[in-house]
Motif scaffolding. Structure first.
Motif, mmCIF file in Angstrom:
data_model
loop_
_atom_site.group_PDB
_atom_site.id
_atom_site.type_symbol
_atom_site.label_atom_id
_atom_site.label_comp_id
_atom_site.label_asym_id
_atom_site.label_seq_id
_atom_site.Cartn_x
_atom_site.Cartn_y
_atom_site.Cartn_z
ATOM 1 N N SER A 269 0.846 -1.206 0.000
ATOM 2 C CA SER A 269 0.000 0.000 0.000
ATOM 3 C C SER A 269 0.876 1.250 0.000
ATOM 4 O O SER A 269 0.571 2.236 -0.677
ATOM 5 C CB SER A 269 -0.913 0.005 1.233
ATOM 6 N N LYS A 270 1.968 1.186 0.753
ATOM 7 C CA LYS A 270 2.873 2.336 0.797
ATOM 8 C C LYS A 270 3.590 2.519 -0.545
ATOM 9 O O LYS A 270 3.834 3.664 -0.962
ATOM 10 C CB LYS A 270 3.896 2.145 1.936
ATOM 11 N N THR B 189 -5.351 11.003 3.651
ATOM 12 C CA THR B 189 -5.160 11.494 5.029
ATOM 13 C C THR B 189 -3.727 11.934 5.292
ATOM 14 O O THR B 189 -3.486 12.763 6.168
ATOM 15 C CB THR B 189 -5.481 10.393 6.056
ATOM 16 N N GLY B 190 -2.789 11.330 4.573
ATOM 17 C CA GLY B 190 -1.388 11.624 4.853
ATOM 18 C C GLY B 190 -0.885 10.919 6.104
ATOM 19 O O GLY B 190 0.225 11.172 6.567
ATOM 20 N N LEU B 191 -1.702 10.039 6.677
ATOM 21 C CA LEU B 191 -1.277 9.320 7.884
ATOM 22 C C LEU B 191 -0.203 8.294 7.540
ATOM 23 O O LEU B 191 -0.163 7.759 6.425
ATOM 24 C CB LEU B 191 -2.473 8.589 8.507
ATOM 25 N N SER B 192 0.610 7.978 8.524
ATOM 26 C CA SER B 192 1.666 6.991 8.320
ATOM 27 C C SER B 192 1.052 5.594 8.189
ATOM 28 O O SER B 192 0.057 5.272 8.850
ATOM 29 C CB SER B 192 2.626 7.025 9.514
ATOM 30 N N PHE B 193 1.691 4.774 7.358
ATOM 31 C CA PHE B 193 1.203 3.399 7.227
ATOM 32 C C PHE B 193 1.525 2.565 8.468
ATOM 33 O O PHE B 193 0.973 1.504 8.656
ATOM 34 C CB PHE B 193 1.772 2.747 5.963
ATOM 35 N N THR B 194 2.457 3.072 9.275
ATOM 36 C CA THR B 194 2.719 2.395 10.546
ATOM 37 C C THR B 194 1.960 3.121 11.652
ATOM 38 O O THR B 194 2.530 3.484 12.682
ATOM 39 C CB THR B 194 4.226 2.376 10.869
#
Lengths: 661, 121
Positions: free
Chosen positions: A148-149, A198-203
């Motif tokens: 996904s990243k 969202t720009g949220l981290s995948f972790t």
């Protein structure tokens, strides 16, 4: 805190945008403001259709060579939704809205309270478990989030490949990109879209939160399916409510429920949402002879094959059993039945779908398992120990003991009512029987059908049909005990029946909650593993800031917690860093064809270990301090450059960097 | 009406549970929140410098460090690193000969981490 609140607002607005909007307008385009669906049905259908729609939108964008970015994904969803609305308005002009009366979807106050209570318990128990596993840590999810990243970073649909260690003329080297058949694009696109917007981290929390929501929606999908299947049954609503109880709060943690959510078993979680939804439309298409229902069923079926081939396989094999039973039901008027269906199948809507599907598969995106001819790998005799099938007892515990027992009771009632089912052409029994029959057959006797798939994973699919069949069995047991002539008297002595009924219900509930308790983890052990995960991720972050482009790394998968997430800090290939796999993978003759990754960690000072380091240009080793540091500490070939009590990192200064990744 | 109640209740329960989980995750990923660990690392892992850093995520605040060459103590010191902080120890020992240089860091007198480099002169 303000940062968290801001992220939450963006995250949930994004989820509403991605998981509601496209499905809502897709539905509107097909069904208009049809009264054929109740509110709960639409709520669930919008969600399922949205997941598949977002996948197809992103694949289209990828095919058009448009970069997948926040703007392009938002624009794609908006254009898709607008197109749905325009189609709806055009169709509305031609044909006014249909009015249909709902006969099975209004609940009494007591029923509503009971349903809400079951939903509350279902969510509460899952959340209680997930509070200790919400930190991204599991192997499967790490692998999925890598892809996904990749999509989010590159803006492109990924090519699922990795570079493996091979030996050429006695020298170890990394191969060119080799195809991977384990991943399917639909498992990654929805997370990539959410990450992009969202720009949220995948972790971070968002992947598991999405899976949690999908899992809860799959419970409601089963609920609406049960309601439709038994809409003509006098106890239809009760059957659906009991089915919700059997799939929701009971056995709420065991796979395929919360443990699969926390474990990041993405394909199964989405598959368990889509399979009941596909059967829902399949049943309605059959019953109502409606091309639109068939169209949506086909659209979702196509979606499942772009998301999870194992789930698609369950559905397809079930059809192999269901369709002959339905044809048998119509044996006396088979010609007329087929003629009727011929009209539906050759309707403009279905033909347009077929054209779309062929175009999509041929031109837009061909699923990786078709390109790699991976289908042949699932056909044949078992080549791994976990593919050889489960015993009946193992199957019983896989699907939940009490759910299994009630399911058997339900199937016995199917057989008891076989004549009536045949005469009245009650499709729901054919559907449920075909569904559970295939799951049980492939799980228990895979060699009979030459299916080579993980038996436990296949068995987990049984809990969904068994929840409905078990609910039917329970309701039927109660009805069976009643004297039909004198409505309020029982075959069995009432004094016996009441405690027996309470005992049976108590068995089901206690068994389900006992299973939940067995699968819970203690807070102390959870805290320890959370810290281990954080230590691994911090070590990976340290290393990612220090390495140079030519450097190569090997780490250990066996003892290092949350190791699959390490590659997300580097993003230099699916197989970067290299890793030592579970030991059986080197000897089972299927998985690992090299021992370099084993030797570089287990025996780094051996001749072969040193050769592997030199040939592959491996400079850094990341291992568990307690389990794997001694063989490095006693050697002068390695410098210990990082240590955090859990993870140690070694540097090997003498690597020959001739094989850069 | 009953449908609306069910949908509304589901959204609210699901929403609140998800926010709770999200908040839990942000706490869990915080290396300092309810954690007790620290790390020692070389600033330049592949070079000959022995400058190192202590990253503290534990309740220990006082750290003692020693640098030895082939088990012979060369230099030592004490440093205070508060929870959530990082402290660089910029050692510059240029006239070292070859041998195994070890950096031993002890937190509050018991918890120990070791780093080492084997230099050839």
């Amino acid at each position: 805190m303000f940062n968290f609140i801001g992220n939450q607002i963006i995250f949930y607005l994004t989820l509403g945008f991605l998981l509601f909007l496209p499905g809502r307008f897709f539905f509107l385009a097909i069904f208009g403001k049809s009264g054929k669906f109740s509110g709960v049905e639409k709520f669930v259908i919008y969600f399922g259709l949205s997941i598949i729609s977002v996948d197809f939108i992103m694949l289209f964008l990828g095919r058009l060579h448009l970069l997948l970015t926040r703007v392009s994904v938002i624009a794609g969803v908006l254009i898709f939704s607008l197109a749905g609305y325009v189609i709806f308005r055009l169709r509305q002009k031609k044909k006014p809205a249909e009015i249909h009366e709902q006969k099975n979807f209004s609940f009494s106050s007591r029923q509503s309270v009971l349903i809400i209570l079951i939903i509350f318990l279902s969510i509460f128990i899952r959340a209680g478990y997930l509070k200790n596993t919400i930190l991204p840590a599991t192997t499967d999810l790490g692998h999925h989030m890598y892809w996904s990243k990749v999509i989010a970073m590159s803006g492109k649909i990924p090519d699922y490949s990795q570079r493996n260690i091979v030996q050429v003329n006695g020298t170890y080297t990394l191969s060119g990109p080799q195809n991977i058949s384990d991943f399917i694009i639909g498992e990654h696109l929805i997370f990539a879209a959410a990450g992009l917007i969202t720009g949220l981290s995948f972790t971070s929390y968002f992947p598991i939160t999405i899976l949690f929501i999908v899992d809860v929606m799959s419970l409601l999908t089963l609920f609406i399916l049960a309601l439709r299947l038994f809409e003509d049954h006098s106890q239809g609503k009760n059957i659906a409510i009991i089915a919700l109880l059997l799939i929701g709060p009971l056995f709420a943690l065991t796979p395929p429920q919360a443990k699969y959510v926390g474990g990041g078993v993405v394909g199964n979680i989405i598959g368990d949402l889509l399979i009941p939804l596909i059967f829902y439309f399949f049943f309605r298409a059959l019953k109502e002879k409606d091309a639109r229902q068939l169209f949506v069923m086909l659209f979702l079926s196509m979606g499942i094959f772009y998301t999870h081939h194992l789930s698609g396989f369950v559905f397809l094999l079930s059809l192999v059993v269901i369709i002959p039973i339905i044809l048998l039901m119509h044996a006396k008027e088979l010609g007329a039945f087929l003629k009727n269906w011929k009209k539906i199948i050759f309707s403009p809507l279905i033909i347009s779908f077929v054209v779309f599907a062929v175009f999509f598969v041929a031109v837009v995106y061909t699923p990786s398992y078709l390109r790699n001819d991976a289908v042949t790998t699932v056909v044949g005799n078992a080549n791994k120990s976990d593919h050889v099938g489960l015993t009946f007892t193992q199957f019983k515990f896989t699907v939940g003991e009490s759910r299994d027992i009630l399911g058997i009771a339900g199937i016995l009632f199917f057989l008891l009512f076989a004549s009536r089912i045949y005469k009245k052409k009650e499709y729901q029994f054919a559907l449920l029987f075909g569904w559970i029959f295939i799951v049980a057959l492939v799980t228990i006797k895979p060699e009979w059908v030459l299916i080579n798939l993980p038996s436990g994973r296949f068995g987990n699919y049984g809990s969904y049909p068994l929840a409905i069949i078990g609910a039917f069995g329970l309701v039927q047991l109660v009805s069976f005990a009643k004297n039909k002539k004198e409505k309020h008297k029982f075959f069995l002595n009432k004094k016996f029946f009441l405690p027996a009924g309470i005992f049976a219900l108590a068995f089901v509930v206690i068994s389900g909650f006992y299973d939940n308790a067995q699968n819970s983890s203690s807070t102390a052990s959870a805290d320890a593993s959370i810290q281990q995960t954080v230590q691994t991720l911090q070590a990976a972050q340290f290393l990612s800031q220090k390495i140079k482009p030519a450097d190569n790394i090997v780490f250990d998968h066996i003892y290092v917690a949350s190791d699959s997430w390490i590659k997300l800090f580097f993003m230099r290939g699916y197989n970067f860093p290299l890793y030592r796999a579970n030991l059986d993978r080197y000897t089972n003759g299927v998985d690992k064809q090299e021992t370099c990754t084993l030797d570089m960690i287990s025996d780094p000072n051996s001749a072969n270990g040193q050769k592997c380091f030199n040939n592959l240009g491996v400079d850094y080793v990341l291992v568990d301090q307690k389990m794997d540091s001694s063989q490095f500490d006693k050697s002068n070939n390695f410098w210990k450059i990082y240590s955090n009590g859990e993870i140690v990192i070694y540097y090997r200064p003498a690597s020959d960097k001739t094989n850069e990744q | 009406m009953s449908n609306k109640k069910i949908i509304f209740a589901t959204i609210i329960i699901l929403f609140l549970s998800s926010i709770f989980l999200d908040y839990r995750e942000t706490l869990q990923e915080n290396p300092n929140y309810q954690k007790n660990w620290w790390s020692a690392s070389f600033d330049d892992p592949s070079g000959e410098s022995i400058a190192f850093a202590i990253d503290n995520h534990s309740s220990a605040g006082n750290f003692h460090w020693e640098v030895s060459l082939d088990k012979k103590n060369l230099i030592s010191g004490d440093v205070n690193v508060a929870n959530g902080n990082r402290k660089d120890i910029p050692l510059n020992i240029s006239e070292l000969g070859g041998g195994k240089i070890a950096v031993t860091v002890t937190a509050n007198g018991n918890n120990k981490e070791e780093l080492d480099k084997t230099l050839v002169k």
